[in-house]
Design an enzyme around this catalytic site. Structure first.
Site, PDB file in Angstrom:
ATOM      1  CB  THR A   1      -0.940  -0.089   1.103  1.00  0.00           C
ATOM      2  OG1 THR A   1      -0.046  -0.143   2.385  1.00  0.00           O
ATOM      3  CG2 THR A   1      -1.783  -1.249   1.134  1.00  0.00           C
TER       4      THR A   1
ATOM      5  CD  GLU B   1      27.437  -2.062 -11.383  1.00  0.00           C
ATOM      6  OE1 GLU B   1      26.652  -1.573 -12.059  1.00  0.00           O
ATOM      7  OE2 GLU B   1      26.932  -1.938  -9.774  1.00  0.00           O
TER       8      GLU B   1
ATOM      9  CG  HIS C   1      24.834  -0.059  -8.398  1.00  0.00           C
ATOM     10  ND1 HIS C   1      24.882  -0.407  -9.393  1.00  0.00           N
ATOM     11  CD2 HIS C   1      23.227   0.755  -8.298  1.00  0.00           C
ATOM     12  CE1 HIS C   1      23.615  -0.399 -10.293  1.00  0.00           C
ATOM     13  NE2 HIS C   1      22.779   0.204  -9.380  1.00  0.00           N
TER      14      HIS C   1
END
Lengths: 293, 404
Positions: free
Chosen positions: A17, A209, A248
């Site tokens: 929700t 990566e 990241h």
């Protein structure tokens, strides 16, 4: 066939929700994913997006028979949500949440391993089997159905690869975004292994990566397993400086083996078609398969 | 997040880790006072003056303006002020700072711990970090203290002791004892090392750190074990539950453009090249940087605008990139999935008009939802902006812009 998710997957959304959960649950439903309900503690008994909301994953599993969960819970509570899903018997857990403390994942990873389920992510775009199920946040239309598997640490770069695959006249069996965090549930090697064993996948795009040793580990496994299917590989971060985190949490060069150059060399040595430029992924795959793009 | 040595030592001390005592100062006068106080507290009569910057190699580094080293020894109280003055306010260049160096705003006045005694002082190395391959923490230690550990690892891998910690139970007593024995210690020094390792690991866990590096760890001539230096790296993702540690952030140590970008929700890392870029997603951003290099340029930055790119974020990104005088061209690369390309294109045009004076060519590569509409908006804007749809086209455009 495909791997991890398909049209029979019964998916619940944890953090159903909330704004992220709602938005992407709606997108998944529109795509045709079999979303059977969601979990938001304290909102059990209500209905959201015409699906039941449960207080706990256990309750959701008992009532819907769900076997797959996608997690949009905020970072402070996400590791808890992952463990709750594992405890309730969910088989495939896909954690989208970005920013989970490393110490939390360090506890969650062995916990789920003991319960025999698969965790994809966290900090990932999710998993898609085109035409069957999208359990993630990727733009579904980019992924055309076909026989190329994609494994990637990065979200938008996965979309880029899928787009190039489509432009080369090919399509995707399953694309797995494994995530860009230092501790993730499924390694590059494990994801590649799933696709190698999938009879509906003919070739694999493997996108990594800088940081960590996952790509090297996968490359060595691919060789040891007999290079059964062509693999096209790309490593992002050839120009990244050492010691700086590139977005990241896991994308940081620590030692000599973490660099893009080292990873690409190991991949080449193990028979992977390595591309220097991300623009060449699709064309290289077509060539590897002997298809005219 | 990195913190200074003086902050790191204070944090460690709070968890019972023995440290080389010291007092931080930001003026030569304060340094003198610190030395007086330190003498009263510890009895030390020699003083180590250490520049506080977020970079290693300080001892061998040099202050540009004065020629002083970044770490110096004052053998008399009266020398402290002068030696401190030669470091404070200067620019320290070390192998980790690059040629431009870093300004020294604070120094740590520390006690001398290499005093003579019953045995020779000996230096060790110790770090705690995440081992990604096993998903657990690992303690690394070596008898080769004070040295560059990467060099030790390469030339003498057998001299690096590694002890992995099971995340379910944490560090066990036998593990700390084992490391201390492997370091060749016995008697009091062994007991002290076990205590040191145990309290250090507790501190690591309690602070949600991602890396500790203590180089050197010193065994003093009277068999105490203490941290002479301390590098502490905190897990950014856990700072929300470490409010006291979060306050230790020193913005003066960070690139001002990176700080500004952070305020706009952008992830920016300044680099040295000539082509600026703005991309959605970290992996695609790195890939775009690589492509710039293959096109004959050098990336001027990493900039990830995230998933919710819109006109506001695009404008903020533009303004940050344009502050870098080395930028000769800008490449915007957005793969619009949930975000529509026509909206990004409108954002680019609006931002361009709002900034006004942009003198470098801009290449906008929009792919994904409504890519054609996006390209049309760019092409018809009448601005010095070039559109591209495929990555390959974008690369060619960058090349052409650099050659023009």
């Amino acid at each position: 066939m495909s791997v991890l998710v398909n049209k029979n997957s019964k998916v619940i959304v944890q953090g159903f929700t909330g704004s992220e959960g709602s938005f992407h649950a709606q997108q998944m439903i529109e795509y045709g994913t079999n979303v059977v309900g969601g979990v938001t503690p304290g909102k059990g008994g209500s209905t959201h997006l015409e699906r039941p909301v449960f207080n706990s994953v256990e309750e959701a599993v008992q009532n819907t028979g769900a076997d797959t969960s996608i997690i949009f819970v905020p970072p402070a509570f996400a590791a808890d949500a992952i463990m709750e899903a594992a405890d309730a018997g969910i088989k495939v857990i896909i954690a989208i949440t970005e920013g989970i403390p490393v110490a939390d994942m360090m506890k969650a990873k062995p916990y789920i391993k003991e319960r025999g389920c698969v965790l994809i992510g966290p900090n990932c775009p999710g998993v898609i089997t085109p035409g069957e199920a999208k359990v993630g946040i990727m733009p579904g239309f980019v992924f055309k159905s076909g026989r190329i598997g994609i494994v990637s640490k990065s979200g938008t770069l996965t979309y880029e690869a899928a787009d190039q695959v489509a432009k080369a006249g090919l399509g995707v069996s399953t694309a797995i975004g494994i995530g860009g965090d230092p501790i993730i549930g499924t390694s590059t090697k494990q994801a590649v292994e799933m696709l190698m064993n999938d009879p509906e996948t003919d070739a694999i795009v493997m996108i990594g990566e800088i940081g960590g040793n996952y790509e090297a580990e996968a490359a060595k496994w691919i060789r040891a397993n007999g290079n059964k299917k062509p693999v096209v590989g790309f490593i992002a971060g050839q120009t990244a400086p050492p010691g700086r985190r590139m977005g990241h949490a896991g994308a940081i060069i620590g030692g000599a083996d973490d660099t893009a150059a080292a990873k690409m060399r190991i991949m080449r040595e193990n028979g992977i078609h390595v591309v220097e430029s991300p623009a060449e992924i699709g064309a290289t795959m077509a060539k590897a398969l002997g298809v005219n793009a | 997040m990195n913190i200074h040595e003086y902050q790191a030592k204070e944090v460690l001390k709070g968890y019972g880790v023995r440290i080389q005592e010291g007092i931080v100062a930001d003026t030569p006068e304060a340094a003198h006072e610190a030395a007086v106080k330190l003498n009263a507290q510890t009895g030390t009569s020699w003083y180590v003056i250490k520049a506080q910057i977020h970079a290693g190699g300080r001892g061998k580094g040099e202050i540009k303006e004065t020629g002083s080293r970044g770490v110096v020894l004052a053998k008399k109280l009266d020398d402290v002020k002068e030696k401190a003055a030669a470091i404070l306010g200067g620019t320290l260049v070390t192998i980790q700072t690059g040629a431009e160096g870093k300004k020294v705003n604070k120094i740590l006045v520390a006690e001398d711990v290499y005093y003579p005694g019953a045995s020779e002082p000996k230096e060790y190395y110790m770090s705690i970090l995440l081992d990604r391959a096993t998903g657990s923490n690992v303690i690394m230690a070596s008898t080769e203290g004070g040295m560059d550990i990467e060099e030790v690892a390469e030339k003498h891998p057998e001299k690096i002791i590694k002890e992995w910690i099971d995340p379910k139970v944490g560090l066990q007593g036998f593990q700390a004892r084992k490391v201390a024995f492997k370091l060749g210690l016995s008697g009091t020094a062994h007991k002290e090392m076990v205590k040191f390792i145990t309290s250090l690991y507790n501190a690591y866990v309690a602070t949600d750190s991602s890396q500790f590096e203590i180089n050197p760890v010193l065994k003093t001539s009277d068999d105490k074990i203490l941290a002479v230096d301390a590098k502490v790296n905190l897990d950014d993702n856990a700072l929300y539950r470490q409010p006291k540690l979060a306050e230790l952030r020193d913005l003066a140590e960070e690139d001002p453009l990176e700080v500004e970008a952070g305020k706009s929700g952008l992830n920016y890392v300044k680099l040295d090249g000539n082509v600026g870029c703005m991309v959605n997603g970290a992996g695609l951003a790195m890939a775009t940087m690589d492509m710039i290099k293959l096109s004959g340029g050098e990336p001027a930055n990493f900039l990830d605008v995230g998933g919710g790119a819109n006109a506001t974020t695009v404008e903020a990104g533009f303004r940050i990139i344009l502050q870098d005088p080395n930028v000769k061209a800008i490449l915007i690369n957005v793969f619009g999935g949930i975000v529509r390309c026509d909206r990004i294109a409108n954002g680019v045009v609006e931002a361009y008009k709002s900034i006004g004076d942009i003198r470098v060519p801009i290449i906008v590569r929009l792919q994904g939802t409504n890519a054609e509409e996006g390209a049309k908006i760019i092409d018809e804007s009448g601005l010095k902006v070039f559109s591209a749809i495929t990555l390959k086209e974008a690369a060619e455009r960058v090349k052409a812009a650099l050659e023009a």
